[in-house]
Design a protein around this motif. Structure first.
Motif, short mmCIF file in Angstrom:
data_model
loop_
_atom_site.label_atom_id
_atom_site.label_comp_id
_atom_site.label_asym_id
_atom_site.label_seq_id
_atom_site.Cartn_x
_atom_site.Cartn_y
_atom_site.Cartn_z
N SER A 20 0.82 -1.20 0.00
CA SER A 20 0.00 0.00 0.00
C SER A 20 0.86 1.26 0.00
CB SER A 20 -0.92 0.01 1.22
OG SER A 20 -1.67 -1.18 1.26
N PRO A 60 0.69 0.27 -8.22
CA PRO A 60 -0.68 -0.19 -7.94
C PRO A 60 -0.90 -1.66 -8.26
CG PRO A 60 -0.70 1.90 -9.13
CD PRO A 60 0.73 1.45 -9.07
N LYS A 61 -0.17 -2.22 -9.25
CA LYS A 61 -0.42 -3.62 -9.63
C LYS A 61 -0.22 -4.59 -8.46
CE LYS A 61 4.26 -4.53 -11.26
NZ LYS A 61 5.25 -4.43 -12.28
N TYR A 62 0.63 -4.22 -7.51
CA TYR A 62 0.92 -5.13 -6.40
C TYR A 62 -0.18 -5.18 -5.35
CZ TYR A 62 5.71 -5.58 -8.19
OH TYR A 62 6.80 -5.84 -8.96
N LYS A 63 -1.14 -4.24 -5.42
CA LYS A 63 -2.23 -4.32 -4.43
C LYS A 63 -3.56 -4.67 -5.08
CE LYS A 63 -2.59 0.68 -4.16
NZ LYS A 63 -2.60 1.86 -3.32
N GLU A 64 -3.55 -4.78 -6.40
CA GLU A 64 -4.77 -5.10 -7.12
C GLU A 64 -5.36 -6.43 -6.65
OE1 GLU A 64 -4.34 -4.00 -11.44
OE2 GLU A 64 -5.42 -5.90 -11.64
N GLY A 65 -6.63 -6.40 -6.29
CA GLY A 65 -7.30 -7.63 -5.86
C GLY A 65 -7.09 -7.97 -4.41
N GLU A 118 -7.58 -5.56 -2.04
CA GLU A 118 -8.27 -4.53 -1.27
C GLU A 118 -9.32 -5.17 -0.33
OE1 GLU A 118 -8.20 -4.73 -4.59
OE2 GLU A 118 -7.14 -2.97 -5.36
#
Ligand SMILES: *Cc1c(COP(=O)(O)O)cnc(C)c1O
Length: 404
Positions: free
Chosen positions: A147, A152-157, A159
């Motif tokens: 975070s 951003p790709k590393y936190k996608e899905g 959340e």
């Protein structure tokens, strides 16, 4: 009985979050690695800036064997001499007054981010909880560190992720000025972005970040997980920026492959993590600490650190010579033995092609994002191995160019 295993076994029994290459290394010595078919490779990757003093370093093997015969672990209800010695050494050699040990970079950052929140909470109240970090930054794979990380790709899905975090472009002081406020508890930065593409901080930018933190009572956290332990030619990279952080995290090269990380902090910051507020079962275990101390002893000498600077020159000159012939890189940059070569537009998004071709020429390199070929060899790599490795790289580059 020992099970027979091959690369195909990976797809059968491992969670598919990695896509390892076809070769399986079985042993290493210095900057050379051998695979299960006894092919030899030159290692310009260093296990992603981890094997800072090379494979099977005799002093580390000896240190490890000696400690293995004493004891490996006691719970943190007791302390141990290796941890105390290592912490003392780190506080003597850096800005820090206090040390917290853990087992990885992500854990060191997790500790740092918890510390800055708690520090603001205790000293200023719960409103002051915002963390500012930088786009493209990488801080680890836990939920908090993905975070704070700026990809951003590393936190996608994954959340919902922790809130109260904002991002600003690296080296853009005006954006930071617009974002920072008295609600900011910390600014988190890598002094040279690693995973983001080997992007060094401008000295002037770094100084102004420190100033802004001071003006807003925000702590400055340096993530030196990749840049630390001599990688850039000083024990830590902050020394070269002339900026002192309040909190610093270190891992990767710290253990030369043995899992160990640490968070270093000033007294003022450290006291916010009071008794019972944070912990780690393995953190500060005697095995990890004797190894990290031995690594620091090997690296933190004028010979080794000056050697890193000299090897940087040799490396960059070699890359430039290759580039004069083949024009594949638009920028060659970095500090010490953390070097990035950004590919020209023809290969944009496909730096990996150079990595794949290099393996075929018995050379291990890395990428940093889609456009940058990255080199992070042992700090002790012999000049002859750099020269030989670059010759292999030139053959790999020639192959990529011929096939494009
Ligand atoms: C690798 C890295 C991390 C994460 O370290 P792990 O040991 O994989 O948890 C954090 N920050 C930076 C800058 C890194 O390069």
């Amino acid at each position: 009985m020992t099970e027979q295993v091959t690369r195909a076994t990976f797809d059968e029994v491992m969670v598919p979050n990695y896509a390892p290459s076809a070769i399986i290394p079985v042993r290493g010595e210095g900057s050379r690695i051998w695979d299960s078919n006894d092919n030899e490779y030159i290692d310009f990757a260093g296990g992603i800036a981890v094997t800072s003093v090379g494979h099977s370093h005799p002093k580390l093997v000896e240190t490890m064997r000696e400690q293995a015969g004493k004891f490996w672990h006691v719970a943190n209800v007791m302390t141990n001499e290796p941890a105390l010695r290592l912490a003392k050494k780190l506080t003597e050699k850096t800005f820090a007054d206090k040390v917290f040990f853990c087992n990885s970079g992500g854990e060191a950052n997790e500790a740092a981010f918890k510390l800055v929140r708690r520090h603001a909470y205790l000293n200023f109240g719960p409103e002051k909880h915002e963390i500012i970090a930088f786009t493209k930054s990488f801080h680890g794979r836990t939920l908090f560190t993905v975070s704070v990380g700026g990809q951003p790709k590393y936190k996608e899905g994954f959340e919902p992720t922790p809130q109260g975090i904002s991002h600003c472009d690296y080296n853009d002081i005006d954006q930071l000025k617009a974002l920072i406020s008295d609600r900011t508890c910390a600014v988190v930065m890598e002094p040279i972005q690693g995973e983001g593409g080997i992007i060094p901080a401008d000295v002037e930018f770094a100084k102004q970040v420190r100033e802004l933190c001071n003006q807003h009572n925000a702590l400055l956290v340096y993530d030196e997980v990749q840049s630390g332990v001599g990688r850039t030619g000083t024990l830590y990279a902050y020394e070269q920026l002339g900026v002192t952080p309040d909190v610093l995290t270190t891992a990767k090269g710290f253990g030369n492959g043995f899992p160990v990380g640490a968070m270093l902090a000033t007294d003022g910051a450290a006291k916010s993590l009071g008794f019972g507020t944070h912990g780690s079962t393995y953190g500060g275990n005697p095995m990890a600490c004797v190894i990290a101390e031995a690594v620091i002893d090997i690296v933190d000498t004028p010979e080794v650190l000056n050697g890193v600077k000299a090897k940087h020159e040799l490396f960059v000159n070699g890359l430039e010579a290759i580039n004069e012939k083949y024009s594949v890189f638009k920028d060659i940059r970095g500090m010490g033995l953390l070097i990035g070569a950004e590919v020209v537009d023809t290969y944009k998004g496909n730096a990996k092609a150079f990595l794949t071709a290099a393996v075929e020429e018995s050379l291990l390199v890395l990428v940093a994002g889609p456009d940058v070929v990255r080199f992070a060899p042992s700090l002790l790599i012999p000049d002859a191995d750099i020269v030989e490795g670059l010759a292999r790289l030139e053959r790999a580059v020639a192959k990529v160019v011929a096939n494009s």
